[in-house]
Enzyme design. Sequence first.
Site: not given
Length: 602
Positions: A124, A245, A247, A257, A260, A291, A358, A403
Amino acid sequence: MEALSVNVAKRTFDAVIVGAGGAGLRAALQLSEAGLKTAVLTKVFPTRSHTVAAQGGVAASLGNSTEDNWHWHMYDTVKGSDWLGDQDAIEFMCKKANEVVIELEHYGMPFDRTDNGKIYQRPFGGHSMNYGQAPVMRSCAAADRTGHAMLHALYQRNVRANTQFFVEWMALDLIRDADGDVLGVTAMEMETGEVSIFHAKATIFATGGAGRIYYSSTNAFINTGDGVGMAARAGIPLEDMEFWQFHPTGVAGAGVLITEGVRGEGGILRNAQGERFMERYAPNLKDLASRDIVSRAMTTEINEGRGCGPDKDHVLLDITHLAPDTIMKRLPGIREIAIQFAGVDPIKAPIPVVPTCHYQMGGIPTNYKGQVVVPKDGQPNSPVAGFYAAGECACASVHGANRLGTNSLLDLLVFGKSAGETVVEDFQSGQLKLKPLPADAADVSLARLARLDGQTNGESVFDVGLEMRRTMQKHAGVFRFDNLLKEGVQKIGEVAERAKRTEIKDKSKVWNVARMEALELDNLIEVARATMVSAEARKESRGAHVRDDAPDTAENPNGRDDANWLKHTLWYSEGNRLDYKPVNLKPLSADVEPIALAKRTY
């Protein structure tokens, strides 16, 4: 007690939890299994909480697929936070990760498996091996429906533990006494419109984020920052609300969404020329950079004319090179989303994607024990008696300015459990007592409802909400500009004044959705004000907060100004007042080395 005579029912519990997503359910489980009488208030049925939308996985350094350890996870999280994360809380979270994931597996969580039967893990963004040398497989996944599986496992365990759920109840306001202690909440039953007081020795907020302050968001319509708004109105400061954040991969035009995990399985971002452009921005981790880095790279490609489509307003996420069997096994939900919302089958064609709001990095200030903390008597982190928070509504702060993917589900598990453990300890030690309710405990909530019922010639809830979302999208988006932020502070203030005059045409009580949306707007407005004021004041670039007037220089790498801005923002609703407190750069354990400040590259 005259103020409470207005037919307001009272219910008494050892603990009341507001929110039934991952954090709320994990906290509730800790309390119920310890024998505490526990109530969970939730606007929707627990398995429909927004945790259900989490796709990619939960981070833990199990090392099932590649070598890994919690020290590397801690390093990645501190680096990902752009050094705004508190290192004691980050160490606590990363150390606890394996424990809470294995617990979840024992609760019945149906993780995917490797050939040898261990939990399957995928790479990730921002997670690396050996302090940044290569991607590491750290995300424990159940295909691309990890949050869905997690909620069901935790809910079933809570049913077994006899947790008492109040489904389709909306919490309205926090109840505090003259000492500032928290004594519970007021709440409205949606079916009847009746208000009740939930009186408790301990109150835990696990209400999730507030992504609906933005026009384009991956968040569900229930994500209206209820806990954050309630805390702000009750005088609790909000921490680091400038950090949101975006995304990288929301479906263009829809905002839904695309995990990721798609890039973790080998997906590639391409511009209109078909170029894998992330090689320019993050030469080592490429599409698996953090991100905020990927979102800004995508926005830069679009702004510089290399976007795709007739309006050149998005880029493409390409997995056509993956085997169809891999897509069907590891990403079945993503294929369905792409077909339904983008009109493309990702087996045959790339998915159009664009950065979309996000996650809320800031929130109600807490420590790693889940206690809500505020400045008091010269101490920056003094616990508020009877008040705890966990999950996205809280700011521990483990995410800092940005994050890492899959750290959110970990946050829910670790700090949901930690908050529960702290309540049990405080209960058993006798620290938590059922203090008497103030005579006016329900007055604030009743006054808010009375205003809505009596308002005439007022503002449309929809129109005010739309203006708020457009203002936030324009003035506090992926990139931030000094003049737009200043203008944004003024505009969001004007929107907040309009929100005080909202009117609902339907005055009925039974399932009055218009009333609920007006009450939710009150919470969203608090979050929007906190975000805009905090962002305008922070004169640096850090993580997700990147300003045009704070560029990358030798003195301030990445535009970050550690000399002046290595500190947490605290925003107070009353007077739009700002305060600050230091970042904890010292780990929890004496034998763990602090992670020193460095330039953030991928």
